[in-house]
Design a protein around this motif. Structure first.
Motif, mmCIF file in Angstrom:
data_model
loop_
_atom_site.group_PDB
_atom_site.id
_atom_site.type_symbol
_atom_site.label_atom_id
_atom_site.label_comp_id
_atom_site.label_asym_id
_atom_site.label_seq_id
_atom_site.Cartn_x
_atom_site.Cartn_y
_atom_site.Cartn_z
ATOM 1 N N VAL A 141 0.842 -1.194 0.000
ATOM 2 C CA VAL A 141 0.000 0.000 0.000
ATOM 3 C C VAL A 141 0.882 1.250 0.000
ATOM 4 O O VAL A 141 1.600 1.523 0.966
ATOM 5 C CB VAL A 141 -0.931 0.025 1.226
ATOM 6 C CG1 VAL A 141 -1.800 1.291 1.195
ATOM 7 C CG2 VAL A 141 -1.814 -1.222 1.257
ATOM 8 N N TYR A 142 0.820 1.998 -1.097
ATOM 9 C CA TYR A 142 1.566 3.250 -1.203
ATOM 10 C C TYR A 142 0.738 4.406 -0.631
ATOM 11 O O TYR A 142 -0.474 4.507 -0.864
ATOM 12 C CB TYR A 142 1.893 3.574 -2.658
ATOM 13 C CG TYR A 142 3.067 2.811 -3.228
ATOM 14 C CD1 TYR A 142 4.369 3.156 -2.897
ATOM 15 C CD2 TYR A 142 2.878 1.742 -4.109
ATOM 16 C CE1 TYR A 142 5.458 2.483 -3.428
ATOM 17 C CE2 TYR A 142 3.949 1.060 -4.646
ATOM 18 C CZ TYR A 142 5.241 1.427 -4.298
ATOM 19 O OH TYR A 142 6.319 0.742 -4.833
ATOM 20 N N THR A 143 1.402 5.293 0.118
ATOM 21 C CA THR A 143 0.787 6.526 0.615
ATOM 22 C C THR A 143 1.760 7.678 0.385
ATOM 23 O O THR A 143 2.861 7.474 -0.155
ATOM 24 C CB THR A 143 0.478 6.442 2.123
ATOM 25 O OG1 THR A 143 1.717 6.468 2.860
ATOM 26 C CG2 THR A 143 -0.291 5.168 2.465
ATOM 27 N N GLU A 144 1.372 8.850 0.841
ATOM 28 C CA GLU A 144 2.230 10.027 0.699
ATOM 29 C C GLU A 144 3.524 9.909 1.500
ATOM 30 O O GLU A 144 4.451 10.698 1.294
ATOM 31 C CB GLU A 144 1.472 11.283 1.138
ATOM 32 C CG GLU A 144 0.334 11.692 0.216
ATOM 33 C CD GLU A 144 -0.967 10.946 0.492
ATOM 34 O OE1 GLU A 144 -1.961 11.265 -0.169
ATOM 35 O OE2 GLU A 144 -0.978 10.042 1.361
ATOM 36 N N LYS A 145 3.589 8.962 2.404
ATOM 37 C CA LYS A 145 4.809 8.776 3.189
ATOM 38 C C LYS A 145 5.920 8.129 2.360
ATOM 39 O O LYS A 145 7.089 8.151 2.757
ATOM 40 C CB LYS A 145 4.514 7.921 4.422
ATOM 41 C CG LYS A 145 3.580 8.596 5.420
ATOM 42 C CD LYS A 145 3.312 7.694 6.620
ATOM 43 C CE LYS A 145 2.371 8.360 7.600
ATOM 44 N NZ LYS A 145 2.057 7.489 8.767
ATOM 45 N N ASP A 146 5.546 7.538 1.225
ATOM 46 C CA ASP A 146 6.527 6.879 0.365
ATOM 47 C C ASP A 146 7.171 7.878 -0.583
ATOM 48 O O ASP A 146 6.513 8.781 -1.108
ATOM 49 C CB ASP A 146 5.859 5.767 -0.454
ATOM 50 C CG ASP A 146 5.401 4.603 0.408
ATOM 51 O OD1 ASP A 146 6.266 3.850 0.878
ATOM 52 O OD2 ASP A 146 4.185 4.468 0.613
ATOM 53 N N PHE A 147 8.467 7.705 -0.813
ATOM 54 C CA PHE A 147 9.205 8.516 -1.784
ATOM 55 C C PHE A 147 10.108 7.593 -2.590
ATOM 56 O O PHE A 147 10.757 6.717 -2.031
ATOM 57 C CB PHE A 147 10.074 9.573 -1.081
ATOM 58 C CG PHE A 147 9.745 10.982 -1.455
ATOM 59 C CD1 PHE A 147 9.801 11.402 -2.781
ATOM 60 C CD2 PHE A 147 9.377 11.908 -0.483
ATOM 61 C CE1 PHE A 147 9.504 12.718 -3.127
ATOM 62 C CE2 PHE A 147 9.080 13.224 -0.817
ATOM 63 C CZ PHE A 147 9.139 13.625 -2.138
ATOM 64 N N SER A 148 10.123 7.759 -3.886
ATOM 65 C CA SER A 148 11.000 6.934 -4.715
ATOM 66 C C SER A 148 12.442 7.071 -4.247
ATOM 67 O O SER A 148 12.938 8.180 -4.065
ATOM 68 C CB SER A 148 10.904 7.364 -6.178
ATOM 69 O OG SER A 148 11.906 6.726 -6.953
ATOM 70 N N PRO A 149 13.160 5.935 -4.063
ATOM 71 C CA PRO A 149 14.532 5.997 -3.568
ATOM 72 C C PRO A 149 15.585 6.197 -4.652
ATOM 73 O O PRO A 149 16.768 6.349 -4.352
ATOM 74 C CB PRO A 149 14.709 4.626 -2.906
ATOM 75 C CG PRO A 149 13.886 3.715 -3.766
ATOM 76 C CD PRO A 149 12.691 4.537 -4.176
ATOM 77 N N VAL A 150 15.181 6.195 -5.929
ATOM 78 C CA VAL A 150 16.144 6.259 -7.027
ATOM 79 C C VAL A 150 16.731 7.663 -7.130
ATOM 80 O O VAL A 150 16.006 8.662 -7.165
ATOM 81 C CB VAL A 150 15.493 5.869 -8.362
ATOM 82 C CG1 VAL A 150 16.525 5.877 -9.492
ATOM 83 C CG2 VAL A 150 14.840 4.493 -8.266
ATOM 84 N N THR A 151 18.030 7.763 -7.180
ATOM 85 C CA THR A 151 18.705 9.052 -7.291
ATOM 86 C C THR A 151 18.858 9.462 -8.755
ATOM 87 O O THR A 151 18.777 8.627 -9.668
ATOM 88 C CB THR A 151 20.098 9.006 -6.649
ATOM 89 O OG1 THR A 151 20.914 8.085 -7.394
ATOM 90 C CG2 THR A 151 20.021 8.560 -5.196
ATOM 91 N N LYS A 152 19.112 10.742 -8.948
ATOM 92 C CA LYS A 152 19.359 11.263 -10.295
ATOM 93 C C LYS A 152 20.548 10.551 -10.923
ATOM 94 O O LYS A 152 20.498 10.148 -12.097
ATOM 95 C CB LYS A 152 19.605 12.761 -10.213
ATOM 96 C CG LYS A 152 20.131 13.394 -11.488
ATOM 97 C CD LYS A 152 20.451 14.867 -11.271
ATOM 98 C CE LYS A 152 21.178 15.473 -12.448
ATOM 99 N NZ LYS A 152 21.496 16.905 -12.247
ATOM 100 N N GLU A 153 21.621 10.377 -10.152
ATOM 101 C CA GLU A 153 22.836 9.746 -10.670
ATOM 102 C C GLU A 153 22.572 8.315 -11.111
ATOM 103 O O GLU A 153 23.034 7.870 -12.171
ATOM 104 C CB GLU A 153 23.932 9.783 -9.608
ATOM 105 C CG GLU A 153 24.445 11.172 -9.258
ATOM 106 C CD GLU A 153 23.477 12.004 -8.447
ATOM 107 O OE1 GLU A 153 23.585 13.247 -8.471
ATOM 108 O OE2 GLU A 153 22.582 11.406 -7.788
ATOM 109 N N ALA A 154 21.804 7.585 -10.296
ATOM 110 C CA ALA A 154 21.487 6.191 -10.634
ATOM 111 C C ALA A 154 20.620 6.111 -11.879
ATOM 112 O O ALA A 154 20.798 5.223 -12.721
ATOM 113 C CB ALA A 154 20.802 5.512 -9.455
ATOM 114 N N ALA A 155 19.689 7.030 -12.011
ATOM 115 C CA ALA A 155 18.805 7.026 -13.176
ATOM 116 C C ALA A 155 19.572 7.317 -14.458
ATOM 117 O O ALA A 155 19.371 6.667 -15.488
ATOM 118 C CB ALA A 155 17.690 8.051 -12.991
#
Length: 346
Positions: A141-155
């Protein structure tokens, strides 16, 4: 005195509905566009509000000082402008620079201006909430407490254009909240995080080749370009409009921007705005059932197949704070297809 809001990216699909929602509430609206031609198209899209709508040309939102003139006389800002490009190759220039620098340039310009801006509403994305490395993540269950962990550098290092786009949204939203935390500006912000936004088009589109990404996502399902039902990209959607004709209680993306601007509870908050789970199979089923003449160009797939197991989105916060309610997928798709067919015929 009537308030004036600045809507960035005013010639776009979602921005057109956001503009109309504010105009319908009695606001004056100033839209940023990239050219004189786009500005005239924005005015032509809202002829009934010509006295309350204007535009200002901002060629490059990532340039320092880009918004200085646009902010004159403005009481609030709705920042919709951000690239939605899934096939880019230069991630830094095409995605991260306009998304991140465009947002921070805007916030800095507001802070340094004489404009009496009280609230900035940012159109973010569900991609700033989902963890793309977890796949469909059945049952989570995703809520507003979740934030994508992927960094700009990794992307950027991944070389994956879709991952880079998703990450540009999360990085720009994080940058906005970091700016507020660090600088304690005179305004508050509110971020809205919708998934794919579907619905009819009211902005100027010269031909199907000019369709925005989410509208083309539906168009390709009935124009003969897909022989099989494709895998579903996101398992949630939202309607673009402010309100349906028959049910004034159903308010989605456009109206949510108005509520996020007006509601005190929305100060420095983020909101996940998404309707029920869906699949491309369901969209194809609806098109084939409601538009028999399109059956030959719309893939059949497995009619009535259930939605594959995937994550769940909890929109309780937006429903409570902003009063958001949702249209049915059928209403959204039928109206979108009718709109797209008019463009195709024209």
């Amino acid at each position: 005195m009537v308030s004036t809001v600045l809507v960035t990216g005013g010639s776009g699909f979602a921005a057109a509905h956001v503009i109309r929602a504010f105009l319908n509430k009695g606001y004056n609206v100033k839209a940023t566009v990239r050219s004189e031609t786009r500005g005239k198209e924005v005015l032509a899209s809202h002829p009934e509000h010509s006295a309350k709508l204007s535009y200002v040309i901002v060629p490059d939102i990532a340039e320092k000082g880009a918004f200085n003139d646009a902010l004159k006389g403005v009481d609030g800002v709705i920042h919709v402008a951000s690239p939605m490009q899934l096939g880019t190759t230069d991630f830094e220039t095409q995605l991260f620079r306009p998304a991140v620098d465009g947002t921070i340039n805007l916030l800095e310009a507001i802070q340094n201006s004489d404009a009496n801006v009280s609230r900035v509403v940012i159109t973010s994305s569900i991609s700033s909430i989902l963890d793309p490395l977890q796949g469909q993540r059945p049952g989570y269950v995703y809520t507003e407490k979740d934030f994508s962990p992927v960094t700009k550098e990794a992307a950027i290092e991944s070389g994956n254009a879709i991952l880079a786009y998703l990450t540009s949204k999360s990085v720009s939203e994080k940058a906005a909240f970091d700016y507020v935390e660090k600088n304690k500006p005179k305004f508050t912000i509110s971020a809205l995080c919708p998934p794919f936004i579907y619905g009819p088009l009211i902005h100027h589109v010269g031909s199907p080749k000019e369709l925005n990404t989410s509208s083309n996502d539906i168009y390709r399902l009935f124009n003969g370009s897909e022989r099989e039902v494709p895998p579903t990209a996101f398992f949630s959607y939202v309607d673009v409009r402010d309100q349906p004709a028959a049910n004034l209680s159903s308010q989605q993306v456009a109206e949510a921007h108005v509520q996020a601007f007006e509601k005190p509870a929305a100060a420095n908050q983020r909101y996940l705005i998404a309707a029920s789970a869906y699949s491309y199979q369901q969209i194809c089923d609806i098109i084939r059932a409601k538009f028999p003449e399109l059956r030959e160009t719309t893939p059949k797939g497995e009619t009535g197949a259930p939605i594959p197991p995937s994550y769940i989105v909890d929109t309780t916060k937006a429903n409570t704070d902003l009063g958001v309610k949702y249209r049915s997928l059928e209403d959204t798709i039928v109206d979108a297809v009718n709109s797209l067919r008019k463009i195709e015929k024209a």
